[in-house]
Scaffold this motif. Sequence first.
Motif, mmCIF file in Angstrom:
data_model
loop_
_atom_site.group_PDB
_atom_site.id
_atom_site.type_symbol
_atom_site.label_atom_id
_atom_site.label_comp_id
_atom_site.label_asym_id
_atom_site.label_seq_id
_atom_site.Cartn_x
_atom_site.Cartn_y
_atom_site.Cartn_z
ATOM 1 N N UNK A 435 0.818 -1.208 0.000
ATOM 2 C CA UNK A 435 0.000 0.000 0.000
ATOM 3 C C UNK A 435 0.852 1.257 0.000
ATOM 4 N N UNK A 436 1.973 1.262 0.768
ATOM 5 C CA UNK A 436 2.866 2.413 0.780
ATOM 6 C C UNK A 436 3.518 2.620 -0.583
ATOM 7 N N UNK A 437 3.889 1.529 -1.260
ATOM 8 C CA UNK A 437 4.491 1.647 -2.589
ATOM 9 C C UNK A 437 3.514 2.308 -3.562
ATOM 10 N N UNK A 438 2.248 1.922 -3.468
ATOM 11 C CA UNK A 438 1.249 2.506 -4.357
ATOM 12 C C UNK A 438 1.083 3.998 -4.086
ATOM 13 N N UNK A 439 1.088 4.413 -2.812
ATOM 14 C CA UNK A 439 0.966 5.823 -2.477
ATOM 15 C C UNK A 439 2.176 6.607 -2.969
ATOM 16 N N UNK A 440 3.377 6.046 -2.818
ATOM 17 C CA UNK A 440 4.585 6.712 -3.306
ATOM 18 C C UNK A 440 4.547 6.864 -4.820
ATOM 19 N N UNK A 441 4.015 5.841 -5.489
ATOM 20 C CA UNK A 441 3.934 5.906 -6.954
ATOM 21 C C UNK A 441 3.027 7.061 -7.381
ATOM 22 N N UNK A 442 1.951 7.280 -6.622
ATOM 23 C CA UNK A 442 1.027 8.350 -6.977
ATOM 24 C C UNK A 442 1.632 9.737 -6.707
ATOM 25 N N UNK A 443 2.502 9.866 -5.697
ATOM 26 C CA UNK A 443 3.034 11.167 -5.306
ATOM 27 C C UNK A 443 4.318 11.548 -6.038
ATOM 28 N N UNK A 444 4.856 10.669 -6.822
ATOM 29 C CA UNK A 444 6.123 10.940 -7.483
ATOM 30 C C UNK A 444 5.962 12.093 -8.475
#
Length: 703
Positions: A435-444
């Motif tokens: 879930x954290x990886x997905x959030x980081x992907x969105x904020x990049x």
Amino acid sequence: MMLKNMKMRWVAMKGDGKKGRMKWGGFLMILSLTIFSLFTLLLLARYTVKQHSNYDYGGFDSHHFSPFSIFAWKPIFASSDLPRNSPLHKRLWGPVRELVSLYPHANPRGPYAAPSLQSTGFLFIRIRGGFHEIRNAISDAVAVARLLNATLVIPEILSTTSSKGISSEYKSFAYLYNEEQFMAALAKDVNIIKTLPKNLKEARRKKAVPLYRVPSSATPYFYLHQVLPMLRKHSVVELVVSEGGCLQSNLPPDLEEYQRLRCRVAFHALQFRQEVQELAAKIMRRLRSVGRPFIAYEPGMTREALAYYGCAELFQDVHTELIQHKRSWMLKRGILKGKLSVDSAQQRLNGSCPLMPDEVGLVLRAYGYRSDTVIYISGGEVFGGQRLLIPLHAMFENVVDRTSLSTSHELTRLYGREAIFVHPPPRFPPSVAEGKKLEEWKKVGPRPRPLPPPPARPKYPHNIEGWWGWVAESDNEPESTVMELRTNAHKLLWEAIDYIVCVEADVFIPGFDRDGKGRPNFASLVMGHRLYQSAAAVTYRPDRKEVTKLIDDLREGMHPANRTWLSSIRKHLRRTLLDGPMEAFNTSKPLSFLSHPVPECSCSRGKTNTLTGFDPQVAYKVRASCPAWMSINVKSRLKEKESDDEINIDDGFISSFFFGRGSENQGTSNGGNASREETSNGGNASREETRLEDQEELEGQER
């Protein structure tokens, strides 16, 4: 000293022997008690089976039930049954006197040649659809094979072949019907084989066989001028039937023998397989064992029918969304023409929607059926769930269906040995790290090159299984799961059991007589079979438009449940006993011959009923007289005459139900003495209050 020690040891050993004997004695006593307990349990089990077998075969009095029962249904009878010779019993359960002269007669009535051994080819038919569509299509297929002088391969039922994991003991046609009986009964009509020859099977696999998707309105001209030449050329033709038939319902007069052939197929040759007949016979015995007649009620409330006629808003809950989704799907497929949004209230007033179970219960109570009347609910589905049947249960205490009259073991045996279905392992939500990886992907930030799309939203069982999993995601209906396909095959067996019970019921009433494609449904087939087999049996065909208006008047308080309202209900239901078949001739027969096989498959014995002036030969156009070999004593059946006083019998329990005068049980208790007293004492005050003017009905061609 040594001798003394030896003596002491001997005494000790002697004491141990006594203890050992005591232990063995106790062990033997426990063993004896255990054997005695087992023997007692075996005796009790034998007694239980004996008592249950008596219940199963109707070998005991209805007021002395066995304390051991494995069924969910325990009849509740507040009062004794009406005497069978009482006027009220005759009015509620007795045969329709105007129709007792009609008898089934589907045998050929003229020159009828046996099937030629040199056929024009093989006719291979695949049938898609539900129970009533399969039954219509098979009777049409036999008529087409006779028309083309073709050898009929036993039709393939796709509802069973598409189901995975069902029993391999029963394949396709044999899953529902008895193949041997089917072939033997039609030996003088059509050449029938079980499978295609090997060379033609290979040609069919290579798709070298002409294939026709035939509509239900196909004419004899289509078969004689388009199918027959291809049949002669290729020796085999494949037909795919998906609209509940492959031959038009009304045939020209010169093809009347083909209509009678349809009757021989549907009402004689199409016998269910032995296991289905045995379980249906058990259910019938359990229904009859209580010693009272029963009503069979077919709700006809399927999701497809409700969507087709725009009755979604009758529910006002999540089912409305499901019905509208199905309607949208039908519009896109071209099954239905019209708008997505329909005024359901207006559709109901027009008689286009099914009667709700509470409305049917109200009509039956108004007609005179008591609260302890046995009602059998048939049909494979009541869309909306059992909650819709709660008002019916409140009005009638003995509402049953096949599940309450049979055990789960008996139903499982009906299916045969099926493959064990292994559910897929549960899928769990993604871990916190994912879930954290997905959030980081969105904020990049800005990307130098396009990246692959983000991972799809995971789907879990809790949001896939059910309407909430697909209604908002797709406009198309979801593909059926393995268990849904298997359930569809099981529904054929359930409806076969219900079909037998409904045909043999003392009274039958449908809630709806149309399916999800605008054609006659299960209830229509039942009514057609009853009209053929026992025309005089009580079969109500309520006019939904008129019944809806009467019930709405009652609910809105415009016309309270007074004598006039009750008389209107009784007049209407009694009128449908005779007018219903005539209306079916105009509405149902053009779409399905089996829903109204009269007059082609009936004959008449006897004269016009002098009491009402009703002549079935004129009304139903039954011109054929029954042959001499039908040695039926019609005079004794027609001799029975009901006087005006018998028809005008008071229904004390009706007044108690609608007017609140006393309790129903008080009016009908004491072993039926109240009914007999009312019959003998015409000046009874309560009788005068609730007497319905049936004399006017009799003068106006009523029953």
